[in-house]
Design a protein around this motif. Sequence first.
Motif, PDB file in Angstrom:
ATOM      1  N   MET A 164      32.786  57.882  14.261  1.00 53.14           N
ATOM      2  CA  MET A 164      32.771  58.474  15.473  1.00 53.14           C
ATOM      3  C   MET A 164      33.828  59.410  15.701  1.00 53.14           C
ATOM      4  O   MET A 164      35.045  58.885  15.360  1.00 53.14           O
ATOM      5  CB  MET A 164      32.627  57.575  16.399  1.00 53.14           C
ATOM      6  CG  MET A 164      32.589  57.848  18.004  1.00 53.14           C
ATOM      7  SD  MET A 164      32.565  56.474  19.431  1.00 53.14           S
ATOM      8  CE  MET A 164      30.920  55.701  18.765  1.00 53.14           C
ATOM      9  N   GLY A 211      36.136  55.723  26.673  1.00 54.43           N
ATOM     10  CA  GLY A 211      36.536  55.489  25.368  1.00 54.43           C
ATOM     11  C   GLY A 211      37.707  54.846  24.799  1.00 54.43           C
ATOM     12  O   GLY A 211      38.364  55.284  24.008  1.00 54.43           O
ATOM     13  N   THR A 243      38.348  51.824  23.886  1.00 56.75           N
ATOM     14  CA  THR A 243      38.221  50.898  22.816  1.00 56.75           C
ATOM     15  C   THR A 243      38.395  51.846  21.476  1.00 56.75           C
ATOM     16  O   THR A 243      38.691  51.332  20.466  1.00 56.75           O
ATOM     17  CB  THR A 243      36.760  50.036  22.868  1.00 56.75           C
ATOM     18  OG1 THR A 243      36.866  49.301  23.957  1.00 56.75           O
ATOM     19  CG2 THR A 243      36.907  49.167  21.520  1.00 56.75           C
ATOM     20  N   VAL A 244      37.510  53.053  21.550  1.00 54.10           N
ATOM     21  CA  VAL A 244      37.298  53.728  20.418  1.00 54.10           C
ATOM     22  C   VAL A 244      38.659  54.388  20.003  1.00 54.10           C
ATOM     23  O   VAL A 244      39.234  54.649  18.952  1.00 54.10           O
ATOM     24  CB  VAL A 244      36.364  55.117  20.714  1.00 54.10           C
ATOM     25  CG1 VAL A 244      36.443  56.145  19.622  1.00 54.10           C
ATOM     26  CG2 VAL A 244      34.855  54.463  20.915  1.00 54.10           C
ATOM     27  N   ARG A 296      40.628  51.606  18.422  1.00 51.45           N
ATOM     28  CA  ARG A 296      40.090  51.381  16.832  1.00 51.45           C
ATOM     29  C   ARG A 296      40.916  52.534  16.139  1.00 51.45           C
ATOM     30  O   ARG A 296      41.470  52.221  15.187  1.00 51.45           O
ATOM     31  CB  ARG A 296      38.731  51.695  16.776  1.00 51.45           C
ATOM     32  CG  ARG A 296      38.089  51.609  15.552  1.00 51.45           C
ATOM     33  CD  ARG A 296      36.500  51.825  15.324  1.00 51.45           C
ATOM     34  NE  ARG A 296      36.406  52.998  15.832  1.00 51.45           N
ATOM     35  CZ  ARG A 296      35.047  53.435  15.891  1.00 51.45           C
ATOM     36  NH1 ARG A 296      33.918  52.603  15.879  1.00 51.45           N
ATOM     37  NH2 ARG A 296      34.835  54.849  16.218  1.00 51.45           N
ATOM     38  N   ASN A 312      31.987  45.402  23.301  1.00 47.93           N
ATOM     39  CA  ASN A 312      32.869  46.360  22.693  1.00 47.93           C
ATOM     40  C   ASN A 312      33.455  45.983  21.046  1.00 47.93           C
ATOM     41  O   ASN A 312      33.989  46.625  20.612  1.00 47.93           O
ATOM     42  CB  ASN A 312      34.080  46.460  23.691  1.00 47.93           C
ATOM     43  CG  ASN A 312      34.003  47.444  24.784  1.00 47.93           C
ATOM     44  OD1 ASN A 312      33.082  48.272  24.968  1.00 47.93           O
ATOM     45  ND2 ASN A 312      34.389  46.869  25.808  1.00 47.93           N
ATOM     46  N   THR A 319      31.794  45.450  18.652  1.00 48.83           N
ATOM     47  CA  THR A 319      31.095  46.095  17.430  1.00 48.83           C
ATOM     48  C   THR A 319      31.948  47.481  17.166  1.00 48.83           C
ATOM     49  O   THR A 319      32.070  47.839  16.066  1.00 48.83           O
ATOM     50  CB  THR A 319      29.636  46.307  17.708  1.00 48.83           C
ATOM     51  OG1 THR A 319      29.625  46.994  19.046  1.00 48.83           O
ATOM     52  CG2 THR A 319      28.842  45.204  17.918  1.00 48.83           C
ATOM     53  N   LYS A 320      32.483  47.897  18.202  1.00 51.72           N
ATOM     54  CA  LYS A 320      33.221  49.263  17.930  1.00 51.72           C
ATOM     55  C   LYS A 320      34.466  49.039  16.763  1.00 51.72           C
ATOM     56  O   LYS A 320      34.881  49.811  15.913  1.00 51.72           O
ATOM     57  CB  LYS A 320      33.591  49.824  19.272  1.00 51.72           C
ATOM     58  CG  LYS A 320      32.433  50.310  20.020  1.00 51.72           C
ATOM     59  CD  LYS A 320      32.936  50.826  21.597  1.00 51.72           C
ATOM     60  CE  LYS A 320      31.795  51.142  22.416  1.00 51.72           C
ATOM     61  NZ  LYS A 320      32.416  51.506  23.785  1.00 51.72           N
ATOM     62  N   ALA A 372      33.765  47.647  13.094  1.00 48.13           N
ATOM     63  CA  ALA A 372      33.464  49.099  12.227  1.00 48.13           C
ATOM     64  C   ALA A 372      34.576  49.122  11.254  1.00 48.13           C
ATOM     65  O   ALA A 372      34.545  49.649  10.210  1.00 48.13           O
ATOM     66  CB  ALA A 372      33.167  50.251  12.991  1.00 48.13           C
TER      67      ALA A 372
END
Length: 231
Positions: free
Chosen positions: A1, A34, A36-37, A40, A69, A71-72, A75
């Motif tokens: 992503m 975003g 959490t993104v 990550r 969240n 699952t993010k 990854a």
Amino acid sequence: MSLERFQEETVHAAVTALTRASRRFLIADEVGLGKTVSARAIAAELQKTRGARLNIVYLCPNLGIAAQNLTKLQALAPGWEKPEDRLSLVLQERSRRGGSDFGIYCYTPDTSLPGWKAGQRTGRVVERSLIAALLCDLTPRLWRDLRSVERARQAAGKSGWFPADPSDPPAHLKRPFQAALRDVMKLGGKPLDDGLTDWFRQPKNDTQELILRARAALVLAVNLLRIDGHL
């Protein structure tokens, strides 16, 4: 992503701070932007910088939000086997690290801070089974009293709190649990078995309160071990 420009700037600022003097970095974006993104991406960069396994602990208000969240974050480590969602059970078994560069853990106040909310006392069956194994091994006098109370409870048609014949406790948990329980119970220099038995025989105390305190001791035991050796 791919990241938005503002997220890229956040990642750069966070990694710069966390690889220098700072041990904390707060991302205070609005809901839905975003975070959490970004977290990550920060974790990925930190792991590259360290060149070693990185543990990620995700704290959130409830397990519903966690499921959305997590699952993010997963990854980063698709093969990572999700551990117990209760801090009191994380050290029940020594984890298998495998080849993953990341360890990902998710907790909520409801599941990992025993007693923080009124009514939370006895936990799950698996927690009580672990507590029973430890108490049976470390405090035989107390365990005899507990079994007597359990038999009376069952004779009255109620289910017991503990298994009648606990399994052997994990050897690596005995010492930290004992130290943490002594601290929780404020026993001072008194022997653990004597101190707990005397406490339990006081009319104001009961099995449920003992379970609550033992669950808290399991959580504290995490801090008494070298986390990287077990998580």
